[in-house]
Design an enzyme around this catalytic site. Structure first.
Site, PDB file in Angstrom:
ATOM      1  N   GLU A  43       0.869  -1.184   0.000  1.00  0.00           N
ATOM      2  CA  GLU A  43       0.000   0.000   0.000  1.00  0.00           C
ATOM      3  C   GLU A  43       0.902   1.229   0.000  1.00  0.00           C
ATOM      4  OE1 GLU A  43      -2.765   0.231   3.339  1.00  0.00           O
ATOM      5  OE2 GLU A  43      -2.791   2.422   3.192  1.00  0.00           O
ATOM      6  N   ARG A  47       0.612  10.365   0.575  1.00  0.00           N
ATOM      7  CA  ARG A  47       0.958  11.474   1.470  1.00  0.00           C
ATOM      8  C   ARG A  47       2.073  12.346   0.934  1.00  0.00           C
ATOM      9  NH1 ARG A  47       1.543   9.290   7.474  1.00  0.00           N
ATOM     10  NH2 ARG A  47       0.263   7.414   7.307  1.00  0.00           N
ATOM     11  N   THR A  71      -4.410   6.163   1.781  1.00  0.00           N
ATOM     12  CA  THR A  71      -4.792   7.565   2.057  1.00  0.00           C
ATOM     13  C   THR A  71      -5.693   8.129   0.950  1.00  0.00           C
ATOM     14  OG1 THR A  71      -2.420   7.730   2.632  1.00  0.00           O
ATOM     15  CG2 THR A  71      -3.829   9.556   3.279  1.00  0.00           C
ATOM     16  N   LYS A 131     -10.467  -2.061   6.219  1.00  0.00           N
ATOM     17  CA  LYS A 131      -9.307  -1.633   7.004  1.00  0.00           C
ATOM     18  C   LYS A 131      -9.824  -1.149   8.366  1.00  0.00           C
ATOM     19  CE  LYS A 131      -5.704   1.930   7.084  1.00  0.00           C
ATOM     20  NZ  LYS A 131      -4.648   2.546   6.263  1.00  0.00           N
TER      21      LYS A 131
HETATM   22  O1  ELE Z   1      -2.019   7.091   5.369  1.00  0.00           O
HETATM   23  C1  ELE Z   1      -3.021   6.422   5.573  1.00  0.00           C
HETATM   24  O2  ELE Z   1      -3.902   6.295   4.736  1.00  0.00           O
HETATM   25  C2  ELE Z   1      -3.275   5.748   6.850  1.00  0.00           C
HETATM   26  O3  ELE Z   1      -4.358   5.300   7.070  1.00  0.00           O
HETATM   27  C3  ELE Z   1      -2.269   5.628   7.858  1.00  0.00           C
HETATM   28  C4  ELE Z   1      -1.485   4.314   7.827  1.00  0.00           C
HETATM   29  O4  ELE Z   1      -2.277   3.203   7.602  1.00  0.00           O
HETATM   30  C5  ELE Z   1      -0.734   4.225   9.070  1.00  0.00           C
HETATM   31  O5  ELE Z   1       0.118   5.337   9.113  1.00  0.00           O
HETATM   32  C6  ELE Z   1       0.031   2.945   9.251  1.00  0.00           C
HETATM   33  O6  ELE Z   1       1.224   3.220   9.904  1.00  0.00           O
HETATM   34  P1  ELE Z   1       1.702   2.542  11.279  1.00  0.00           P
HETATM   35  O7  ELE Z   1       0.699   2.862  12.311  1.00  0.00           O
HETATM   36  O8  ELE Z   1       3.000   3.238  11.517  1.00  0.00           O
HETATM   37  O9  ELE Z   1       1.855   1.099  10.968  1.00  0.00           O
END
Ligand code: ELE
Length: 211
Positions: A43, A47, A71, A131
């Protein structure tokens, strides 16, 4: 028209790296390293400015890697990501527009859910791989266990605050199809181009999911 089945598309890909690209070359090297370690789906978050180009480069240059866009906040991004080569899209939440756009565009979609009502809205739109975000903050392990009864058809992809240790616990749940996490692509490894480390992390993650 019915929704593309994300459960089928991502079948066998139980740990999904959530990767925020710093550059196109970096993205290709990262995807290659992950694939070499046995991880076949990624994925890419939208960002950073380079994200769409990174998706296109992975789709073009790393055959065997399924690339999805994360995102995704509106249908225009979903359309753009699909045009770039993403075969699935992921959102931290969802909206009626996104739930519908995924069906119209024919792209597999993992909407983000944190409540029963959001699960119901996603299922009603035909999406059954959801998700669960932000997993650790909302005690997703217990939530997912509780959802087994009423939402037997749903499959979950918890993401947010999960590391290799927690992953093992989540993957034991029969309704957890996959999970996502950024721990497979640590910032320092990306910065120094330590692809061997990323490959090693991928290998460990694959071993976890078989455990
Ligand atoms: O950017 C997005 O669409 C998100 O939903 C955020 C990511 O899924 C989280 O940033 C996962 O990151 P960790 O928590 O560090 O494993």
């Amino acid at each position: 028209m019915s929704a593309v089945d994300a459960v089928a598309l991502l079948s066998g890909h139980r740990v999904m790296p959530v990767y925020t690209p710093g550059g196109v070359d970096e993205a290709v090297s990262t995807a290659r390293a992950l694939l070499a370690g046995g991880v076949g789906a990624i994925e890419v978050t939208l960002r950073t400015e380079v994200a769409m180009d990174a998706i296109a480069a992975i789709a073009r240059e790393v055959p065997g890697m399924k690339v999805g866009a994360g995102t995704v906040l509106d249908p225009a991004q979903m359309r753009q990501a699909q045009a770039a080569g993403a075969t699935f899209a992921v959102s931290p939440g969802s909206s009626p527009e996104l739930l519908r756009a995924a069906v119209d565009l024919g792209i597999a979609y993992l909407p983000g859910v944190a409540t029963g009502s959001e699960v119901m809205a996603a299922l009603a739109a035909g999406h059954r791989l959801l998700k669960v975000f932000p997993a650790q903050a909302i005690n997703a392990l217990e939530l997912i266990q509780a959802w087994r009864g009423p939402f037997g058809h749903a499959r979950f992809c918890p993401t947010g605050g999960i590391d290799a240790t927690l992953a093992r616990e989540y993957l034991r749940q029969p309704n957890v199809a996959c999970l996502g996490g950024s721990w497979l692509t640590p910032a320092d490894a990306l910065r120094t181009g330590d692809w061997a480390r990323i490959e090693g992390l991928a290998r460990e993650a694959v071993a976890l999911s078989g455990a």
